[in-house]
Each structure stands twice: as C-alpha cells, then as structure tokens.
Motif scaffolding. Structure first.
Motif, PDB file in Angstrom:
ATOM      1  N   TYR A  75       0.861  -1.183   0.000  1.00 26.17           N
ATOM      2  CA  TYR A  75       0.000   0.000   0.000  1.00 26.17           C
ATOM      3  C   TYR A  75       0.893   1.227   0.000  1.00 26.17           C
ATOM      4  O   TYR A  75       2.117   1.122   0.137  1.00 26.17           O
ATOM      5  CB  TYR A  75      -0.862   0.029   1.278  1.00 26.17           C
ATOM      6  N   LEU A  76       0.278   2.388  -0.102  1.00 29.08           N
ATOM      7  CA  LEU A  76       1.037   3.624   0.075  1.00 29.08           C
ATOM      8  C   LEU A  76       0.137   4.643   0.751  1.00 29.08           C
ATOM      9  O   LEU A  76      -0.871   5.055   0.192  1.00 29.08           O
ATOM     10  CB  LEU A  76       1.542   4.145  -1.275  1.00 29.08           C
ATOM     11  N   PHE A  77       0.505   5.004   1.972  1.00 27.19           N
ATOM     12  CA  PHE A  77      -0.295   5.920   2.789  1.00 27.19           C
ATOM     13  C   PHE A  77       0.326   7.315   2.803  1.00 27.19           C
ATOM     14  O   PHE A  77       1.512   7.467   2.549  1.00 27.19           O
ATOM     15  CB  PHE A  77      -0.386   5.395   4.235  1.00 27.19           C
ATOM     16  N   PRO A  78      -0.478   8.323   3.142  1.00 25.35           N
ATOM     17  CA  PRO A  78       0.032   9.698   3.160  1.00 25.35           C
ATOM     18  C   PRO A  78       1.153   9.919   4.191  1.00 25.35           C
ATOM     19  O   PRO A  78       1.248   9.194   5.183  1.00 25.35           O
ATOM     20  CB  PRO A  78      -1.205  10.525   3.537  1.00 25.35           C
ATOM     21  N   GLN A  85      -5.382  13.835  14.944  1.00 26.04           N
ATOM     22  CA  GLN A  85      -5.303  12.404  14.629  1.00 26.04           C
ATOM     23  C   GLN A  85      -4.023  11.799  15.224  1.00 26.04           C
ATOM     24  O   GLN A  85      -4.028  10.700  15.764  1.00 26.04           O
ATOM     25  CB  GLN A  85      -5.319  12.256  13.110  1.00 26.04           C
ATOM     26  N   VAL A 124      -1.603   7.103  10.906  1.00 22.36           N
ATOM     27  CA  VAL A 124      -2.028   7.351   9.530  1.00 22.36           C
ATOM     28  C   VAL A 124      -2.940   6.223   9.055  1.00 22.36           C
ATOM     29  O   VAL A 124      -3.987   6.444   8.459  1.00 22.36           O
ATOM     30  CB  VAL A 124      -0.803   7.403   8.584  1.00 22.36           C
ATOM     31  N   MET A 128      -7.934   4.541   8.650  1.00 24.35           N
ATOM     32  CA  MET A 128      -8.385   3.951   7.389  1.00 24.35           C
ATOM     33  C   MET A 128      -8.798   2.488   7.605  1.00 24.35           C
ATOM     34  O   MET A 128      -9.801   2.028   7.053  1.00 24.35           O
ATOM     35  CB  MET A 128      -7.275   4.034   6.334  1.00 24.35           C
ATOM     36  N   LEU A 131     -12.234   2.171   8.549  1.00 32.96           N
ATOM     37  CA  LEU A 131     -13.214   2.268   7.452  1.00 32.96           C
ATOM     38  C   LEU A 131     -13.316   0.964   6.663  1.00 32.96           C
ATOM     39  O   LEU A 131     -14.362   0.625   6.131  1.00 32.96           O
ATOM     40  CB  LEU A 131     -12.811   3.375   6.465  1.00 32.96           C
ATOM     41  N   TRP A 132     -12.202   0.260   6.543  1.00 32.88           N
ATOM     42  CA  TRP A 132     -12.150  -0.901   5.651  1.00 32.88           C
ATOM     43  C   TRP A 132     -12.667  -2.182   6.286  1.00 32.88           C
ATOM     44  O   TRP A 132     -13.086  -3.101   5.599  1.00 32.88           O
ATOM     45  CB  TRP A 132     -10.710  -1.134   5.168  1.00 32.88           C
TER      46      TRP A 132
END
Lengths: 512, 512
Positions: A75-78, A85, A124, A128, A131-132
């Motif tokens: 993956y690639l996260f910000p 946060q 980070v 997410m 949400l997944w």
C-alpha cells in the motif's frame, strides 16, 4: 591476513573496527552509495550504485512479504498527519512527541491544523483500517509500505544509523480476528525477518525487549540486533510488535464476528529500515572497502583486461568482451572495465566497491586460453579454462554461491563469539566494558534492578530475553549450540542484582 | 452500444463524460485503487490493487529511462530543503512560493532554519550536482527519482489531478557539456515520454508552452496533454524543460572543459506524476468502470466457473483450475474466482475492476471441451477449444494483444476528432465553448493578444505551439494526417487577434 597496503592515500580508509562511523561515512561517499554532504544534517542522497543495492535488497523483502500463505499487499499511505489524529493514542504520542516535525504554513498561509510528518504510520493507517474492516471476511488484513519517515534527531546524527529522514522504512501492519491470529502473525513476521537477514548474510540476535523498552502502545516488542565488529555493540535492525487491541480501541477498528457481535481487531506491526543496508555494509566490509554478497551486489563480476604489450591488446580485449558476453547470457551481473586506468588502479577501485569476484585476462592467460578469478573476500585465485563456455559459467556461479555462504558462516561465528554468559555481576560488567560483546545474565526482570546495573556501567542496556527461551521458538533453528536455552528453565538461577530466583537469562550489552 | 444497465444500485457509476470527477472518485474507491477518505484533503491511500497497477506502470518508465544509450540512473534525494537553499533561484521561488509547505518545529523545539517540503527537486539536487561535477568526464549526468512531493493547493483538490501530496512524481534531471547536448536530451526525453504514453495506450498532444507559461527558471517547456472525454479538456501529464544555464549559474554547476576553462553545464529536467495513471483510468474507462490495458493490468484474465447443476460442479471447477494453471505457466496474470457469489455478481465486480478478459466455463462448454472468452472493452465473445492447451494459450495472448492495440487506436481517433483548426476568432471561441476540444489558430505569439482572447472565453488557455511544427520533429511520426504542420511555414497566415503576419498555428483550449 593483513598485508601492507600499497594503495594511494586517497583510496585508504580508516580502520573499520576502530573508527566505525568514520569508515562508514567514507565508504558510503567513495563507493557512490550515499552522499551525506547535503545541506541538512542527517539527510543523505542515494546515488546510482547505492540505489541499485537498495533495490536488490528491497526486492528480497518484498518477495518474502508477498509469498506468505496469505500475502501481504503493498500500500502507500500519506506522509502528513493532522495534529488531532496524531494525538489520539496517548501512549503512542508520549513515545514520539519530541521527535516529530511540524508543518505550520502552506505557502504564506498559516494552517488551521498543524500537520506532522509521519515518524511511523500507526496513526495514519489505523483510521483507514477502521473504514475498511466491517466483518470477519475482511480479516486478516495484511499490508505493508516502503516509505520515507522523519524523526527530529537534534545534531547527533550518524550516517544511515541515526538520521532525520529515514529513506527506506518498510513497515508492515496487520489486523486479525483473534489474539491467536495476531500471535501467529508474530511468528510469521519473525520467520520473514530471519529469512531476510539470512539472505543478506547478516548475523543477529533476537530478544524480547523489556517492558520499559517496548514500542509505545504495544503489548510486547521483539527486536533483532546485529553486533557491529570491533566494539561489538548492538544495533537494532528490525522490530516486531504485538499491539493487542490498544490501537483498535483508540481508532475503533471493529468487525462483526460470526455471532454477530462487534469485536475489536488484534493488531501487529513490524518494521525495518536502511539500518539493514548499513549492517550489510559494516558486517561484511573490511579495511579495503565494501564486500557485497553476490545475491545483492549490483555488479557481481568485474572483468579486467591486463594489457602489457601492444601485440596482445586486441586479442585480450576481445576475449574479455566474450567473457562479459557469456556472463550476461548466464544471467550474471557483469561489468567490463575498458577504461584507460592501470590494472592496479582498477583493482583498488572495484575492490573498494565490493564487487564479489574479479576476472582477469593477461598475455599468459591468453596463451593458455584461461582466465583468472579472484574472490573479493579472501583473495582466493582460480585459473579457469575458457575451452568450454558452459562449464566456465557454471564454475563462476559456484564461486559466487560459495562466497555467499562463506560470508554468512564467518559472520555467524563472529557473533557467536561475542555472546557470553555470566552469573557474576562484576564479570558481566567487565565483559561489557571491555567490548567483548553481549552477556547473558540471570535476571529477575524488574526495572529497578536494571537501573541499578545500568548505573554501574556506562552505556549498558538491557536488550531483553533471548527468543530461544520462548515457547514458540523452534530449537532446531538455534544457531548458538551450547547456549541453548529452553532447558534452562529447570536450572537454579538467581538474579545477579537482587538474588531473587528466576528462570531466565537476559541479554545485556552496549548499543548504538 | 449502450444497453440497459441491470446492475445493482451500489454498483452503478455516474456518467463518465458528464460527471468526470465524481466518476473518477467513485471508480478509484470501489476498485481499490485509491481511497481519498483520509482525514486531509488531497491526500489519498494507494490500496493493494491500485499499487500493483502503479508498479506495472512505473516499471515501464523505469525501463525506458534505463535503456537509453547512456542510461539514466535512479537516485533518491532528500525531501526537506533549508529555506536559504530553496530561496536561491529567484525565478524559481516566484513560481512556487504560494505552494510550499513549511516546517517550523522539530518536536517542541523551534527550528533555526525553516524547512520546505520539496514541491519539485531542482533546489535539492543542484547543490549536489555542483559537488559531483568537476570535469567533462563527469558529463552527461543523467539522474531520475520517483518520490512524493508536496504542493499546498487550498481546498480545491481533485482526486489524482490536483492533490497536496503528489505520491508518484518521476523527475529526471540531466547536465550536459554543451547547449547541443541539452537539446539532444530534450529530444530523447520527448521520445521516452512518447513511448511511455504509447505503451499505456494514451492519446496526447504535444505543445511548446508559451513563454508566460514556462516552468519557473526554464528557457522553454514542452508539454504533453491528454484530452479527457466528454468535455475534451486538456490535462497536462508530462513536461520537458530546457533549463539552459540558469540554475547552473545559481548553484555553481561548472566543469573544466577540454581547453582547461571552467564552464557552466547545460541542464534539462522532465517530469510526470500520477496524472498519467489517472489518464489511463479516465481515457480507457467507461460507465461500467475501469478498462485496463492488458500490459499493465494487475490481473489480465479472470476465470469464472458457471455452476447450475450439482452434477457438473466438480468437473467445471476442475476445468477452471486447469485453465488457471496453464495461464500461470504461459506467464498470463490470471485470477480464478471460486467465491460463493452468483456469476452475474462476479461479472459486474470484475468488469468494474477493468480485467481485460473474462473466461467462463459452464455445463455446455464442459460438454464441448471449450471455454468462452469475453473482452472487457467491446464484449466480443469467442469460443475456444481446450483440446490443445498450447494453442489455447497462444489465442489468449493474441486476444490480449489485439485488445491493447484496439484501445490505443480508438483513443487516438477520439483525440484526432477533438483537434480542429480555425482562422476565425468567433468560430474558434465557439468550438472551445461548445466543448469540441482544442483548436489550432494562427497566432502572433504575444502575451497581450493571448490575454485579449482569454478574456473573451471563460477558461480558455494557450497550450502552445504544436511540436510537429518544430524542426526536430520527425514527420513520419505525425499521427494527425492532414494536420501536418511543417509545410505551413509557406502559408499566408495572420494572427486571428491582431492580424499580424505569422508562420505558426497555436493550440488553444480549456484545461484542468
């Protein structure tokens, strides 16, 4: 085996064991791996040769992560984390608050919400994940990314070992339905890292870190350390964390289980960085420069024509080109050096760059239709006939394989010698103070006792409990012979600080 | 060819041509490419499927850059730029000062020197180039890196098209001994990008940007734009800059030439970003979702067993597994979907994900020992015998190749239709206002005339002079037939704004 070093002054390097950091910095610069002369301390530039080495090493870990029964996906996260946060998990913040870079302006506009540069990516990723993940069908979730991350390190940086921009941070993060699922993942992670470090020919120790040195927010942390030559200090090169449900509770990572109840996920994460590459460079290198294991060397073989008399020149170069040609075909990464330098200058240059094998062809070899091979690690020479190209290719491959194996074996034995065991406090301290390596001592596990010992020996650190004492550890993999641990549980052991009874040895030593 | 869409509501997508940004956002999310629900606008998460697509696309550009006669080498430079270094080249700063993120704190400590996050890397790289380049032997220097970079974009972000973290910034930077060397490099760069975009099946136009829209600090800029379907607006997807000696003078990049004089190097740079990947998604996609060209699709073929009667179930699944097996052996990236979903649900799912080819095996096929293939782009069906596995594999490969070619051809013809030419100002404006695409107009080149026209048509932009009018452009590569330009130099042309005589058409249009 040290011979007089005839190389020119500008090719000479500091003694690796005595002046490790200086040696590392010079080797990195001279061999075009990393240039730290950038205008900001602790930030370096990966140059072409170094980047190829990095790429070969990263390919190994990518393949290992993606070849597991349930593959890890990349993956690639910000990079940027809004302040609220980042602040959400208090234990985690505590561990990083002094290390985080803060962005306060976009252009000339002050930002409403400050942004942190990731020092690591839990905060980070996990919002997410929340949400997944909805049902047990979404589990296990196995992700990883290879990114840059940032830690404010003050002025005291060290090339590749303590940097402000970690350029090569591989972090894997997983979520499981049960605590057992997470435990199994820890075992898989240890297995992946063992194979990875073995492939790189590194020699390491594995310890479960003390409670007080656990990753901020984790239930426990298991760490890999290499021992650097000379002073035998430990460098942490990989960590595996069981996060339990701490972050799941903070970031609301829940799934509907088979009974229809919403349940928190169990998490793990594990990471490595360019310290692994530094370890390859330091553990294998010598006073002449790099020695790269053939499986990761950007150039595995360098071919050098030895030209004396004009008469033979054309034929020798032609032979060298043929050799380069069949090496290419055999899938061996080869370089032919046709530059105008003298053979001696070429030898020094490619030796410093760590090319595992040199092939020479001179006038005498031409007559005998042979070539000379010289191993970078032990200078062993062979004369190999060029009559049968197929056989010649096979012999080169065998030499490269042997070299890979030998590098690894000699390192493992060095590390083994740097681990001792002592039931006596003064002796243990003396071993550490005299740079003999790490020492295993009977220890009760209390932080107070640890502090007391640390006060008595400058720089001493508790590295933790060797994993070979852990239930899940497969004894057949134990590389340390008589240091075998599980049987110890029956021994009469007493903490060398407070004399309380204990059933465990702990590892102490100095570290980077 | 639009049929009634029977898919369930949650599978439906907005009309691509009418609601492009909404379509893009939903497709990215539903097909696990990029998730923009991260807590910071303009920052997204590449998920597993998307990352694999990105990896396949990046492999193509890496190979192209490293296969040139003098290869480009991959480097990795720091992200952080100390303020004085960033501020050194005034023209460059002017272009970026409103877009740069500033770090002011490390932990709780205010920094002595503010740090910028790279918006692009000229000011990061060139001080290092100055250290590395000493003599003509160090030239040409050809480097590239693939990194994240950052631009403060206010609130008005768009998925992949206008983002705060550009995650996939490929920037190449070169230095040459002479102006001619740099010019040749520009031609090589254009060639690399043309091949790259051709490999991705993209259709594009190439223009030399007007002086007033040149990269800050460059002598001139040549840009690639794709035209997005529906509104036919241009999106810049690649730029090639001739930097001349501007930066060399600022950052003191000098070499000793053959005469022994210190001379400035001539520089070029050229970049692409994830906009290229967005273009692949948008240009090839349709209202059902993605259509991925087979050469970059993470999964090229999906195999779906069609199960009705219990009796045949075992045999059909066995046949599908065999098919998956021989596809693997043939080097085709295949996926077998054995999940419990209905065949229809599976069709929708994999169609949306853009898998180029579907293979079905049902009871009737089982009897005939055949399989059915269905192309994602045109739904073309074929019945292929399973009697000879070798032949079957070859046929699948041929279908995938044809599909690749057809995607590209149909796009090129769409783009061709969206380029018109007009010698009349009102007509030109009408074409642009009615979303007919870009228009080539005779134009004198002055910024004043350009402003006047821009005032008369909302969102109109001067994209520049089509490169096929440039001397170096190889006419045999001209894809636009009668729009061929070089002969135009002899025509009687007058600027449609000021009526001054000119020898050039310019491209105008709306852009993203």
């Amino acid at each position: 085996m040290t011979k007089k070093d005839n190389r020119p002054e500008e090719m000479k390097l500091p003694d690796r064991d005595e002046h490790l950091i200086d040696w590392l910095n010079k080797v990195l610069l001279r061999t075009d791996i990393l240039d730290y002369r950038y205008n900001l301390k602790g930030c370096g530039v990966w140059k072409g040769y170094g980047f190829k080495l990095r790429r070969n090493i990263m390919k190994i870990i990518r393949d290992l992560l993606e070849d597991t029964e349930i593959p890890h996906e990349e993956y690639l996260f910000p990079l940027l984390i809004p302040e609220p946060q980042f602040m959400k998990e208090a234990k985690h913040v505590k561990g990083f608050e002094e290390e985080v870079y803060w962005i306060t302006h976009g252009g000339t506009t002050p930002l409403d919400v400050k942004l942190a540069l990731r020092p690591t990516s839990e905060t980070v990723m996990y919002p997410m994940f929340s949400l997944w993940i909805r049902s047990h069908q979404d589990l296990p979730l196995k992700t990883y990314q290879i990114v840059n991350c940032f830690r404010w390190e003050g002025k005291n940086t060290r090339p590749m070992l303590r940097v402000r921009e970690i350029t090569t941070f591989k972090e894997a993060h997983t979520v499981h339905a049960t605590a057992e699922g997470a435990e199994d993942q820890i075992i898989e992670a240890l297995d992946i890292y063992k194979r990875f470090f073995n492939d790189l020919g590194l020699s390491y120790i594995i310890n479960t870190r003390p409670k007080w040195d656990t990753f901020p927010g984790a239930d426990y942390t298991i760490a890999f350390d290499v021992l650097f030559p000379g002073r035998n200090r430990a460098l942490q090169i990989g960590t595996v964390h069981n996060l339990g449900t701490t972050f799941a509770k903070t970031f609301d990572i829940k799934y509907e289980n088979l009974e229809g109840d919403m349940t928190y996920g169990y998490q793990t994460c594990y990471g490595i960085s360019e310290r692994v590459i530094a370890s390859v460079i330091v553990q294998h290198g010598d006073d002449q420069g790099l020695i790269l294991p053939p499986n990761i060397a950007p150039i595995q073989v360098v071919v050098i024509p030895i030209l004396f008399k004009k008469a033979d020149e054309v034929k020798i170069i032609e032979t060298c080109r043929n050799i380069k040609g069949f090496l290419d075909k055999a899938g061996i990464r080869a370089k032919l050096d046709e530059s105008q330098q003298s053979p001696g200058a070429k030898f020094y240059h490619w030796e410093q760059k760590g090319i595992p094998l040199r092939i020479e062809v001179g006038p005498r070899d031409l007559k005998k239709n042979q070539m000379v091979t010289v191993r970078r690690d032990n200078r062993e020479k062979q004369f190999i006939s060029l009559d049968n190209i197929k056989e010649t290719g096979d012999r080169i491959k065998k030499i490269l394989n042997d070299l890979n194996d030998d590098l690894r074996k000699s390192l493992a034995s060095n590390t083994r010698e740097a681990i001792s065991r002592s039931n006596d406090m003064d002796e243990a301290i003396e071993l550490v103070e005299n740079d003999k390596g790490v020492v295993e001592i009977p220890f009760c596990g209390s932080e107070d006792c640890a502090s007391e010992l640390e006060k008595r020996c400058d720089g001493l650190k508790f590295l933790g409990i060797p994993v070979r004492y852990m239930d899940f550890y497969d004894e057949s993999e134990n590389e340390y012979g008589e240091l075998n641990g599980k049987s110890l549980a029956n021994d009469e052991l007493f903490c060398i600080i407070c004399s309380k009874r204990t059933d465990k040895y702990w590892t102490i030593g100095r570290s980077y």
